[in-house]
Design a protein around this motif. Structure first.
Motif, mmCIF file in Angstrom:
data_model
loop_
_atom_site.group_PDB
_atom_site.id
_atom_site.type_symbol
_atom_site.label_atom_id
_atom_site.label_comp_id
_atom_site.label_asym_id
_atom_site.label_seq_id
_atom_site.Cartn_x
_atom_site.Cartn_y
_atom_site.Cartn_z
ATOM 1 N N GLY A 188 -3.601 6.039 -3.849
ATOM 2 C CA GLY A 188 -4.920 5.595 -3.413
ATOM 3 C C GLY A 188 -6.006 5.991 -4.388
ATOM 4 O O GLY A 188 -6.917 5.196 -4.682
ATOM 5 N N SER A 238 -5.705 3.810 -7.536
ATOM 6 C CA SER A 238 -6.202 2.459 -7.284
ATOM 7 C C SER A 238 -7.724 2.444 -7.312
ATOM 8 O O SER A 238 -8.342 1.542 -7.897
ATOM 9 C CB SER A 238 -5.695 1.953 -5.933
ATOM 10 O OG SER A 238 -6.239 0.683 -5.639
ATOM 11 N N ALA A 239 -8.335 3.442 -6.688
ATOM 12 C CA ALA A 239 -9.798 3.512 -6.654
ATOM 13 C C ALA A 239 -10.374 3.720 -8.050
ATOM 14 O O ALA A 239 -11.405 3.125 -8.405
ATOM 15 C CB ALA A 239 -10.235 4.638 -5.723
ATOM 16 N N GLY A 294 -9.971 -0.087 -6.348
ATOM 17 C CA GLY A 294 -9.498 0.007 -4.975
ATOM 18 C C GLY A 294 -8.866 -1.256 -4.438
ATOM 19 O O GLY A 294 -8.608 -1.361 -3.236
ATOM 20 N N ARG A 295 -8.592 -2.227 -5.303
ATOM 21 C CA ARG A 295 -8.062 -3.514 -4.836
ATOM 22 C C ARG A 295 -6.596 -3.452 -4.440
ATOM 23 O O ARG A 295 -6.125 -4.244 -3.632
ATOM 24 C CB ARG A 295 -8.271 -4.581 -5.904
ATOM 25 C CG ARG A 295 -9.752 -4.938 -6.115
ATOM 26 C CD ARG A 295 -9.912 -6.069 -7.105
ATOM 27 N NE ARG A 295 -9.508 -5.682 -8.451
ATOM 28 C CZ ARG A 295 -8.698 -6.393 -9.223
ATOM 29 N NH1 ARG A 295 -8.195 -7.523 -8.780
ATOM 30 N NH2 ARG A 295 -8.398 -5.977 -10.434
ATOM 31 N N ARG A 299 -3.830 -1.885 -2.400
ATOM 32 C CA ARG A 299 -3.758 -1.048 -1.201
ATOM 33 C C ARG A 299 -2.341 -1.076 -0.635
ATOM 34 O O ARG A 299 -2.013 -1.894 0.235
ATOM 35 C CB ARG A 299 -4.769 -1.549 -0.154
ATOM 36 C CG ARG A 299 -6.202 -1.503 -0.652
ATOM 37 C CD ARG A 299 -7.167 -2.072 0.370
ATOM 38 N NE ARG A 299 -8.536 -2.050 -0.105
ATOM 39 C CZ ARG A 299 -9.574 -2.518 0.569
ATOM 40 N NH1 ARG A 299 -9.372 -3.067 1.778
ATOM 41 N NH2 ARG A 299 -10.784 -2.463 0.066
ATOM 42 N N GLY A 355 3.762 -4.761 0.610
ATOM 43 C CA GLY A 355 2.841 -3.725 0.160
ATOM 44 C C GLY A 355 3.529 -2.385 -0.020
ATOM 45 O O GLY A 355 2.890 -1.335 0.091
ATOM 46 N N LEU A 366 1.159 -0.298 -8.654
ATOM 47 C CA LEU A 366 -0.065 -0.732 -7.983
ATOM 48 C C LEU A 366 -0.574 -2.041 -8.592
ATOM 49 O O LEU A 366 -1.011 -2.954 -7.870
ATOM 50 C CB LEU A 366 -1.138 0.346 -8.090
ATOM 51 C CG LEU A 366 -0.946 1.585 -7.219
ATOM 52 C CD1 LEU A 366 -1.875 2.705 -7.672
ATOM 53 C CD2 LEU A 366 -1.192 1.260 -5.745
#
Length: 205
Positions: free
Chosen positions: A100, A103-104, A109-110, A112, A134, A158
């Motif tokens: 997380g 990704s951020a 942050g796209r 997830r 996912g 990711l």
């Protein structure tokens, strides 16, 4: 494996060492951008060693070693130290939290993922993902490797949640991560050393 268009992490220019004397090389370590001091010794014949000294890493090498060998061994010893210092193994929950954060930081942050976990039945690739679910899975063989290597594989998967293939759009997603080439080099070195069978690039399912 597709060509990775990223640049290596920045390194400051190393001054030419005096015969038998130390040289200082600014090279990023797994913990950050600590300086690296290379000390040559005429008494040291073949062995290479390294240790942390405050905010720098000291690498001890034979005086007769060439500049190319010095550069290669500095990288090897930095990775060995990083692996030794990465003793705490992330659990699945911590791995998901780390994904997380990555990704951020690098993908706005796209990406997830619904699940992120270690698996022991993945011996032909470092990581995999199923975009429809996912889900992201990392090979248990990564455990104990430097954190920047685990982060790269996580970020790689990711990115696959957003782009399934390895085309230019995929690699553009990884451009912000500064240690892509170093991590890829580490994994390729593991394969070349024979510690693992040849593993293809991580891919989606």
């Amino acid at each position: 494996m597709p060509v990775d268009p990223l640049h290596s992490a920045p390194r400051t220019q190393r001054a030419a060492p005096s015969p038998g004397g130390p040289s200082t090389e600014g090279a990023p370590t797994a913990a950050g951008t600590d300086a690296v001091e290379v000390r040559r010794s005429a008494r040291r014949r073949r062995t290479v060693s390294a240790y942390r000294e405050g905010d720098r890493t000291v690498v001890l090498i034979p005086a007769r070693m060439s500049d190319a060998e010095e550069k290669r061994w500095v990288g090897v010893m930095l990775d060995r130290l990083a692996a030794q210092e990465s003793k705490r193994i992330l659990g699945d929950a911590e791995l998901a939290e780390r994904a997380g954060r990555l990704s951020a930081q690098y993908l706005d942050g796209r990406a997830r993922p619904a699940t992120v976990r270690w698996v022991t039945n993945q011996n032909t690739r470092w990581g995999s993902c199923t975009p429809a679910e996912g889900s992201i899975r990392l090979s248990h063989r990564l455990k104990g490797m430097p954190e920047y290597v685990v982060d790269y594989v996580l970020l790689h998967e990711l990115a696959h949640l957003l782009v399934p293939g390895h085309g230019p759009a995929f690699w553009r997603l990884l451009e912000a991560y500064p240690r892509t080439e170093r991590a890829r080099g580490y994994l390729e070195g593991v394969v070349a050393a024979g510690r693992l069978p040849h593993l293809p690039a991580a891919r989606s399912e």
